[in-house]
Design an enzyme around this catalytic site. Structure first.
Site, PDB file in Angstrom:
ATOM      1  N   ASP A  32    -130.936  46.401 -27.956  1.00  0.00           N
ATOM      2  CA  ASP A  32    -131.733  47.253 -28.846  1.00  0.00           C
ATOM      3  C   ASP A  32    -133.140  46.690 -28.961  1.00  0.00           C
ATOM      4  OD1 ASP A  32    -129.936  49.300 -29.958  1.00  0.00           O
ATOM      5  OD2 ASP A  32    -128.820  47.600 -30.777  1.00  0.00           O
ATOM      6  N   ASP A 172    -123.831  55.740 -30.777  1.00  0.00           N
ATOM      7  CA  ASP A 172    -124.358  54.455 -31.256  1.00  0.00           C
ATOM      8  C   ASP A 172    -124.584  54.484 -32.764  1.00  0.00           C
ATOM      9  OD1 ASP A 172    -125.711  52.057 -31.631  1.00  0.00           O
ATOM     10  OD2 ASP A 172    -127.404  52.561 -30.334  1.00  0.00           O
ATOM     11  N   GLY A 174    -122.504  52.568 -36.492  1.00  0.00           N
ATOM     12  CA  GLY A 174    -121.410  52.690 -37.462  1.00  0.00           C
ATOM     13  C   GLY A 174    -120.026  52.825 -36.854  1.00  0.00           C
ATOM     14  N   SER A 193    -122.086  45.489 -35.386  1.00  0.00           N
ATOM     15  CA  SER A 193    -121.618  44.579 -36.426  1.00  0.00           C
ATOM     16  C   SER A 193    -120.095  44.441 -36.483  1.00  0.00           C
ATOM     17  CB  SER A 193    -122.177  44.995 -37.786  1.00  0.00           C
ATOM     18  OG  SER A 193    -122.003  46.362 -37.998  1.00  0.00           O
TER      19      SER A 193
HETATM   20  C1  DX5 Z   1    -129.261  50.962 -34.443  1.00  0.00           C
HETATM   21  C2  DX5 Z   1    -128.962  50.383 -33.087  1.00  0.00           C
HETATM   22  C3  DX5 Z   1    -127.514  50.145 -32.847  1.00  0.00           C
HETATM   23  C4  DX5 Z   1    -126.895  49.137 -33.777  1.00  0.00           C
HETATM   24  C5  DX5 Z   1    -125.429  49.348 -33.825  1.00  0.00           C
HETATM   25  O1  DX5 Z   1    -130.584  51.334 -34.504  1.00  0.00           O
HETATM   26  O2  DX5 Z   1    -129.424  51.238 -32.063  1.00  0.00           O
HETATM   27  O3  DX5 Z   1    -127.267  49.812 -31.489  1.00  0.00           O
HETATM   28  O4  DX5 Z   1    -127.143  47.813 -33.402  1.00  0.00           O
HETATM   29  O5  DX5 Z   1    -124.918  48.499 -34.793  1.00  0.00           O
HETATM   30  P1  DX5 Z   1    -123.685  48.892 -35.707  1.00  0.00           P
HETATM   31  O6  DX5 Z   1    -122.494  49.022 -34.783  1.00  0.00           O
HETATM   32  O7  DX5 Z   1    -123.594  47.755 -36.650  1.00  0.00           O
HETATM   33  O8  DX5 Z   1    -124.007  50.205 -36.364  1.00  0.00           O
HETATM   34 ZN    ZN Z   2    -128.672  50.915 -29.965  1.00  0.00          ZN
END
Ligand code: DX5
Ligand code: ZN
Length: 214
Positions: A32, A172, A174, A193
């Site tokens: 990211d 992508d 949550g 996460s």
């Molecule tokens: C959010 C990012 C995601 C994020 C996903 O802007 O693009 O890739 O890191 O993280 P989780 O799985 O914690 O939502």
């Molecule tokens: Zn991402």
């Protein structure tokens, strides 16, 4: 379904998190990159991340949350990424950006934010390799999955079938052991996460896979 693990939100440093992800059975390392313009946070400097990623073992799935994707392609291609995904909302030069990625033999991903009408993707779908549907507002890990995403995914999957197209669909934001079943028909799930804020990355991946196989 394939799993792409994002190192954005973790208990550890970027370096250690990347190393731990690379020891798992993940399919991709999700990178990211945020420029502080397209999204409020800036989280990288190419000089800092290049040495961390140059010797990657997992294929790289780069997610550009930046206002001008064309500024970064030359540097990022040195990392030999499998996909570079940019946002439909970020640039007026969608076709040009697709062309530049193709000229560099990098698979093209196009991403869409939760509030953007999914129909806005349609003109580009025969030219891209991947569509990344955001299930949270881009910019931070650890947010809650937006439930409307399931219907948006259905629209996209139906469109792909009806038009005999072959782009992959990635989701992508949550994703965890509760929300994974809401996106079970996608090709790739990005998980941050839920994996990187745990004590055993591979166990979390295996939990997701066993829920999908049940
Ligand atoms: C959010 C990012 C995601 C994020 C996903 O802007 O693009 O890739 O890191 O993280 P989780 O799985 O914690 O939502
Ligand atoms: Zn991402």
């Amino acid at each position: 379904m394939q799993i792409s693990v994002s190192y954005l939100t973790s208990f550890y440093s970027k370096e250690k998190t990347i190393k731990l992800i690379e020891e798992t059975k993940a399919d991709y390392l999700h990178v990211d990159l945020m420029d502080g313009l397209f999204v409020p946070n800036k989280n990288f400097d190419l000089k800092e991340i290049t040495p961390l990623l140059i010797n990657h073992k997992l294929p790289l799935d780069i997610h550009l949350m930046v206002l001008d994707p064309l500024l970064y392609i030359n540097d990022l291609k040195k990392l030999n990424p499998e996909y570079i995904t940019f946002h439909l909302e970020a640039t007026k030069d969608v076709i040009k950006t697709i062309q530049v990625l193709k000229e560099n033999h990098i698979k093209v991903g196009l991403s869409i934010k939760p509030q953007t009408n999914i129909l806005e993707l349609m003109p580009y779908l025969s030219f891209v390799d991947l569509v990344l549907v955001m299930s949270v507002e881009p910019g931070a890990g650890g947010q809650s999955f937006l439930k409307e995403t399931s219907n948006r995914l259905k629209t996209l999957i139906n469109y792909r079938t009806e038009n005999n197209l072959s782009f992959k669909i990635e989701v992508d934001g949550g994703i965890n052991n509760n929300t994974i079943l809401l996106v079970k028909d996608v090709d790739i799930a990005v998980i941050g996460s839920y994996i990187c804020k745990s004590n055993n990355y591979n166990n979390q991946i295996m939990k997701i896979q066993s829920i999908l196989n049940d």
